[in-house]
Write an enzyme that holds these catalytic residues in place. Structure first.
Site, mmCIF file in Angstrom:
data_model
loop_
_atom_site.group_PDB
_atom_site.id
_atom_site.type_symbol
_atom_site.label_atom_id
_atom_site.label_comp_id
_atom_site.label_asym_id
_atom_site.label_seq_id
_atom_site.Cartn_x
_atom_site.Cartn_y
_atom_site.Cartn_z
ATOM 1 N N HIS A 189 0.788 -1.231 0.000
ATOM 2 C CA HIS A 189 0.000 0.000 0.000
ATOM 3 C C HIS A 189 0.822 1.284 0.000
ATOM 4 O O HIS A 189 0.379 2.303 -0.504
ATOM 5 C CB HIS A 189 -1.087 -0.053 1.067
ATOM 6 N N GLU A 431 -10.664 -11.440 -6.926
ATOM 7 C CA GLU A 431 -9.277 -11.458 -6.460
ATOM 8 C C GLU A 431 -8.956 -12.760 -5.746
ATOM 9 O O GLU A 431 -7.868 -12.945 -5.227
ATOM 10 C CB GLU A 431 -8.975 -10.237 -5.581
ATOM 11 N N ASP A 455 -4.173 -9.087 -5.522
ATOM 12 C CA ASP A 455 -4.467 -10.248 -4.684
ATOM 13 C C ASP A 455 -4.631 -11.512 -5.516
ATOM 14 O O ASP A 455 -4.200 -12.586 -5.099
ATOM 15 C CB ASP A 455 -5.721 -9.992 -3.838
ATOM 16 N N ARG A 465 2.251 -10.766 -1.122
ATOM 17 C CA ARG A 465 2.577 -9.562 -1.908
ATOM 18 C C ARG A 465 3.441 -8.578 -1.132
ATOM 19 O O ARG A 465 3.975 -7.626 -1.692
ATOM 20 C CB ARG A 465 1.301 -8.874 -2.407
ATOM 21 N N CYS A 502 -8.729 -3.640 -11.677
ATOM 22 C CA CYS A 502 -8.248 -2.511 -10.885
ATOM 23 C C CYS A 502 -6.953 -2.843 -10.149
ATOM 24 O O CYS A 502 -6.479 -2.054 -9.344
ATOM 25 C CB CYS A 502 -9.319 -2.036 -9.912
HETATM 26 C C1 PEP Z 1 -6.210 -5.924 -5.773
HETATM 27 O O1 PEP Z 1 -6.151 -6.810 -4.932
HETATM 28 O O2 PEP Z 1 -5.805 -6.068 -6.952
HETATM 29 C C2 PEP Z 1 -6.764 -4.612 -5.456
HETATM 30 C C3 PEP Z 1 -6.967 -3.723 -6.388
HETATM 31 O O3 PEP Z 1 -7.039 -4.349 -4.147
HETATM 32 P P1 PEP Z 1 -5.942 -3.945 -3.048
HETATM 33 O O4 PEP Z 1 -4.652 -3.665 -3.782
HETATM 34 O O5 PEP Z 1 -6.469 -2.780 -2.332
HETATM 35 O O6 PEP Z 1 -5.881 -5.189 -2.230
HETATM 36 MG MG MG Z 2 -7.206 -6.674 -3.030
#
Ligand code: PEP
Ligand code: MG
Length: 571
Positions: A189, A431, A455, A465, A502
């Site tokens: 993040h 995901e 994910d 990750r 996304c």
């Molecule tokens: C993902 O998991 O690809 C996603 C967009 O959500 P986050 O990165 O917030 O887990």
């Molecule tokens: Mg995610």
């Protein structure tokens, strides 16, 4: 001069002095002190400096994170003005003739133990406040700086083990030119937030914290994932040139800001942005986003001491929807857990937080929290083009339960007299591999899919990750991933629904031609990736990419897929 290799997390070149954001060594020796008066004077001075710092941090937190976050620092300031805390320290210095460090620590520990033992949530939080404040005062007694993102007031590159989302949110772009961390990957993040703040970043270097010291000259190359410590004159000159070239490149991209995203053979795809806060919308608009494809609402819940109210959330959602006008805004409901903790929820520690009690799993059980968010969203729905999606859906039952709660709240609000939009699409993030594999069943019931590859790749490849040691397994072009993505897109289209993505993969220049060929409808990415992606798509023929679909899906390895893309793009 030395070079450290890491993971390129946010594009651009930063050149500035190092600011090490790490807890300093606060060890000291307990000593006898004859002159108690001057020891008390030393304590007072350390308290005064700490107060000034806390005022500054509080003001910055208020500006970047809002009033509620700033309140944490008011509580810290209160500790420093409380005679019940300060008098016993002074008394101890006098009566026991000890140094201020020892008197401070022993007194603070006594209060911390006392508060921690109380059966009262509020008092336990005060214990944490005292611990935080004591560290700051102790640092000043020892003559070391206690770094804080909010205290930075000159141009620097921030160096840290990792940055929490609230650290990152407090970085002031005017001064923080770049950052680099020991841990993390492209999809952690702090990396995601670096991209929305448009600060060059290199993460997962493993050693930068021990390799660099405060004040070293640092170059962060967020394009190629390299950090240079104390560069030579030649290196400096060559990176200044690279920095200028990148700025020039951005000017070229900017020409497409107000254009739609169309391929060379005139097919439109939607290029939208991922955001974390209402303030990020400015970046979406400046970078020509056609909407918001992922609003990560958990940042509303993080870095504070209690849950956000319905009103507070309503204002945030309304603000994003109003700013985006008619353009679509996909809001993801609370996705807490994994690397995103909420300390005030007091959830038990888990062995595998990424596989644990998180996101929709938590929301369905704690529907008291979930309902407040849904009410705020529904009330905001008349201010723009809202779509709602649920994170971490693994089974159809979860989707049905979440949607049922949503519909219940809609009815409740209507009977309370609120106007609610009747055209809100309700979709899910794909995901978890089970959902990608069973996409046909889901496609019958959802309005859309948004593939969360950050994910999806972590779960499919069984590679955390956040762990830079297994980051080589983050392989978006792996045949397993491409086949899952294709399955989701085909399932959506078979039911007349749309499929977006996304995860970070959607903005990856190697993945974009593949995704175009597989028929992805919506690409959601960091705002800064939108213009490069639009420029790239303009030169790609969708028909040609579709003709390679079977090749992409049947290759043996990610490397082979990448080689094929490189070959095609040279033609
Ligand atoms: C993902 O998991 O690809 C996603 C967009 O959500 P986050 O990165 O917030 O887990
Ligand atoms: Mg995610």
């Amino acid at each position: 001069m030395s070079n450290v290799i890491g993971i390129a997390a946010s594009k651009g070149i930063a050149i500035a002095k190092a600011y090490v954001l790490a807890t300093p060594d606060l060890s000291f020796e307990k000593k006898k002190v004859e002159d108690s008066e001057s020891e008390i004077e030393r304590l007072d001075q350390a308290i005064q400096i700490s107060k000034q710092e806390l005022e500054k941090i509080k003001e910055n937190a208020r500006k970047s994170l809002g009033d509620e976050h700033a309140e944490i620092f008011s509580a810290h300031l209160l500790v420093l003005t409380d005679p019940e805390m300060i008098n016993p320290i002074q008394d101890k210095i006098k009566s026991e003739q000890v140094n201020a460090e020892a008197a401070l620590e022993e007194t603070a520990n006594m209060f911390v133990d006392m508060f921690k033992a109380m059966d009262n949530e509020y008092m336990r939080e005060r214990a944490a406040d005292i611990q935080d404040v004591t560290k700051r005062v102790k640092a000043h007694l020892l003559g070391v700086t206690f770094p804080d993102p909010a205290l930075i007031d000159e141009e620097v590159v921030v160096i840290a083990e990792d940055l929490t989302p609230s650290d990152t949110a407090q970085l002031n772009k005017q001064f923080v030119k770049g950052f680099t961390t020991n841990i993390g990957g492209r999809t952690s993040h702090s990396a995601i937030m670096a991209r929305s703040l448009e600060i060059p970043a290199v993460v997962g270097t493993k050693t930068i914290l021990s390799d660099a010291s405060d004040g070293d000259m640092i170059i962060v190359d967020g394009i190629d994932g390299i950090v240079i410590i104390n560069p030579s004159e030649e290196e400096l000159a060559s990176y200044k040139k690279k920095q200028e070239d990148f700025e020039e490149q951005k000017r070229v991209w900017a020409k497409l800001k107000d254009e739609p995203t169309v391929s060379a053979d005139n097919v439109h795809v939607e290029l939208v942005a991922n955001i974390g806060t209402p303030e990020d919308v400015t970046g979406v608009i400046n970078n020509g986003g056609e909407g918001v494809g992922l609003y990560r609402t958990e940042f509303l819940y993080m870095g504070k001491s209690e849950l956000p109210t319905e009103e507070e959330q309503f204002e945030a959602y309304k603000s994003v929807l109003e700013q985006m006008g008619e353009k679509p805004v996909v809001v993801r409901t609370l996705d807490i857990g994994g690397d995103k903790e909420l300390s005030y929820l007091k959830l038990p520690e888990e062995m595998n937080p990424f596989l644990g009690y998180r996101a929709i799993r938590l929301c369905i059980e704690r529907d008291d929290i979930f309902r407040i968010q849904l009410r705020a969203l529904l009330r905001a729905s008349t201010y723009g083009n809202l779509k709602i999606m649920f994170p971490m859906i693994a089974t159809l039952e979860e989707f049905r339960q979440a949607k049922a709660i949503l519909l219940e709240e809609k009815e409740n609000l209507k009977s309370e007299g609120y106007d609610i939009s009747e055209s809100i699409e309700v979709g899910i993030m794909v995901e978890i591999p089970s959902t990608a594999v069973a996409a046909r069943q889901f496609a019958k019931e959802v309005d859309f899919f948004s593939i969360g590859t950050n994910d999806l790749i972590q779960y499919t490849m069984a590679a955390d990750r956040m762990n830079e040691r297994v980051s080589y397994l983050y392989q978006p072009y792996h045949p397993a991933i491409l086949n899952l993505v294709n399955n989701v897109i085909e399932a959506a289209h078979a039911e007349g629904k749309w499929a977006g993505m996304c995860g970070e993969m959607a903005g990856d220049s190697i993945a974009i031609p593949i995704l175009l060929g597989l028929g992805l409808d919506e690409f959601s990415m960091s705002a800064t990736s939108i213009l490069p992606a639009r420029t790239q798509i303009k030169d790609l023929s969708k028909e040609k990419m579709t003709s390679y679909k079977d090749d992409f899906l049947s290759m043996d390895t990610a490397d082979e897929v990448e080689a094929l893309i490189r070959k095609i793009s040279k033609q």
